[in-house]
Design an enzyme around this catalytic site. Sequence first.
Site, short mmCIF file in Angstrom:
data_model
loop_
_atom_site.label_atom_id
_atom_site.label_comp_id
_atom_site.label_asym_id
_atom_site.label_seq_id
_atom_site.Cartn_x
_atom_site.Cartn_y
_atom_site.Cartn_z
N GLU A 140 0.81 -1.22 0.00
CA GLU A 140 0.00 0.00 0.00
C GLU A 140 0.84 1.27 0.00
OE1 GLU A 140 -0.81 -2.73 1.63
OE2 GLU A 140 -2.83 -3.18 0.89
N HIS A 165 -11.53 -5.10 9.15
CA HIS A 165 -12.17 -4.88 7.85
C HIS A 165 -13.51 -4.17 8.03
CE1 HIS A 165 -9.23 -7.83 6.52
NE2 HIS A 165 -9.64 -7.74 5.27
#
Length: 658
Positions: free
Chosen positions: A394, A463
């Site tokens: 990322e 999440h």
Amino acid sequence: MSVHAPATPQLFELYREMRRIRTFEERCLQLRRDDVIAGSIHLCAGQEAVPVGALAALEENDRVVATYRGHGWAIASGVPLDGLMAEICQRAAGVNGGRGGSAYASAPEHRFFGENSIVGGGLPIADGLALAAQLQGTGRVVAVSFGDGATNQGAAHEAIVMAIARRLPVLFVCENNEWSEMTPISAIVPGDRLAARAGGYGLPAEVVDGTDPIAVRAAVAAAAARARAGEGPTFLECRVVRLLGHYNADVEHYREAEERAADRERDPLPRARHQLRAEGVDESAIADADADANADVDTAVSGALASPQPDPATAADHVVGAVAPDAESTRTAATTSLTYAKAVTEALRRELAERPDTILFGEDIAIPGGVFGVTRGLLDEFGGARVFDTPIAEAAILGTAVGAALDGCRPIAEIMWGDFLLVALDQLVNQAANVRYLHRGRRTASLVVRCQQGVAPGSCAQHSQSLEALLAHVPGLRVGLPGTAQDAYAMLRAAVADDDPCVLFESRVLYPRKGDVALDAPLEPVGGARLRRPGDDLAILTWGQVQHTVLEAAHALAGDGISAAVLDLRWLAPLDDAAIERLVTRTNRVLVVHEANVTGGFGAELVARITERHFDELDAPPARLGAPDVRFPSAPSLQNALLPSARAIADAARTVLA
Ligand SMILES: Cc1ncc(C[n+]2csc(CCOP(=O)(O)OP(=O)(O)O)c2C)c(N)n1
């Protein structure tokens, strides 16, 4: 220029440049001691041969990204000494008007894409500059310098992985001075392992004598030739010495005297002088070069000191660009029924078709078409140069976006889950958000980061988070949360058109939800709230997926004769203050509802603003409702106990009204 013709003009010219850098650094130290410069400075004395040798091998149009110890790289890149010195002295005439200072100066107009005060932060940005070069077919290469300590940063690892995966024309130039601030690299990495370690990635890597500008020039020339031939990146470990400590006031109490003396023995300047003499260069030519360096630096210092301090009235200029007023043009346009997910796809498709400078990348977005299928078909339509899968990295994804945006691209990066932004926040908060401010509007980071967030049945604590307040806190970023198919389309297109870094938090629970989308309506600017339901008794401010629950609650309240207005803020930055004001002054009662945890959520900001502005007129204290301050569990029964339900929202509204 010297009047004495030297016998070895090449080394002589390299010596002249090294001498200019050394003199510049010595003068900086003096100016710091005299308190002309505020704060710490990190000098590159002992390391001059690396930038000088490297830039001697590079071309006018190549790019440089530097370590925070980067004055030498700036000078070798061609940044004028006076502008650089004025920057280090934090003066108005500095290349960044005093906004960057010693460790964060940047002058892209001189191929110098900046120092980076975040150790390792520049490497992913170099990837992005290299990606832009690759796409634009310019044959440019990018050199990025960093210290031995920076090789231990995750961002460095990710950047090397990304550069190899995309065969990017990057030269990773490690300046190994054997010290990472006050810790020797030998205490961290056993043996002489930096080049060997880099070689393990599968890219050419070699050790170079970083005190010899000719050796550096040769190694950089070979690496640049490979990069220009499409063979990808190279790692060069340049062995250098650190002669003036980590920073200006560092007395190096942690170092042995013998080691410091050994470093002085390897000082590249006496070495070059010795070589020049051995090759028969006239002593007076060397003295003239030294005198020229003094004169150049004297002029730079006089120029810097003649410059005023930056005007305090400009301190808040250039945080983000101005935004055009929002005309709500979609109201009259013809619409098509699409799912929220397909609305995103269509926005991406149109942007890629209409703007040749857009590129789309992220994990699994190209060949697989994204884990939610949102980017399906785009690779086939636009090709692998513009739509590609990345490593699971990322920081490299976001840094690549920053670098590419700095050099003429409009990257659209996908981060698969909002939660994964947290492993790479540096590139958004410390890098992208600063670009416009640092460059006083002359460069911007016109990038879009798409991710999705929120609770869905079965999603775990890692999440499920709603992180918008974290990013809305950061000046320089745009933050939007589309809650309908129309907005998923229009806000994405607005974000791509905008010149500032935009983060869009989509909602995966909304991906299958259908709505009418005005595909051919004129493009909107970023910003602008939407009134989802009119009402007079109470204003409910909300955004993102929870607005649908809020609308259910408003419907239920209407059954009890309570008229609740629902305003979807859509963008938290820029915030539509005018729409909030209109509604608050009409209803005098406010409830804010978000899915994010309550403490420090954006509701806190809204309640504070409204209270500050309307304390005397409000009929009740503004209230906020969000998830309680609990980690999100995976079991749906537990999740439902925490999420704001329609009933809880209606109850909260009744409490405000009571
Ligand atoms: C991400 C990050 N961590 C820590 C620091 C504090 N810091 C500044 S310089 C430095 C040492 C860096 O060592 P190295 O990469 O070897 O560069 P050198 O100082 O040798 O030029 C540290 C730890 C920082 N600026 N950024």
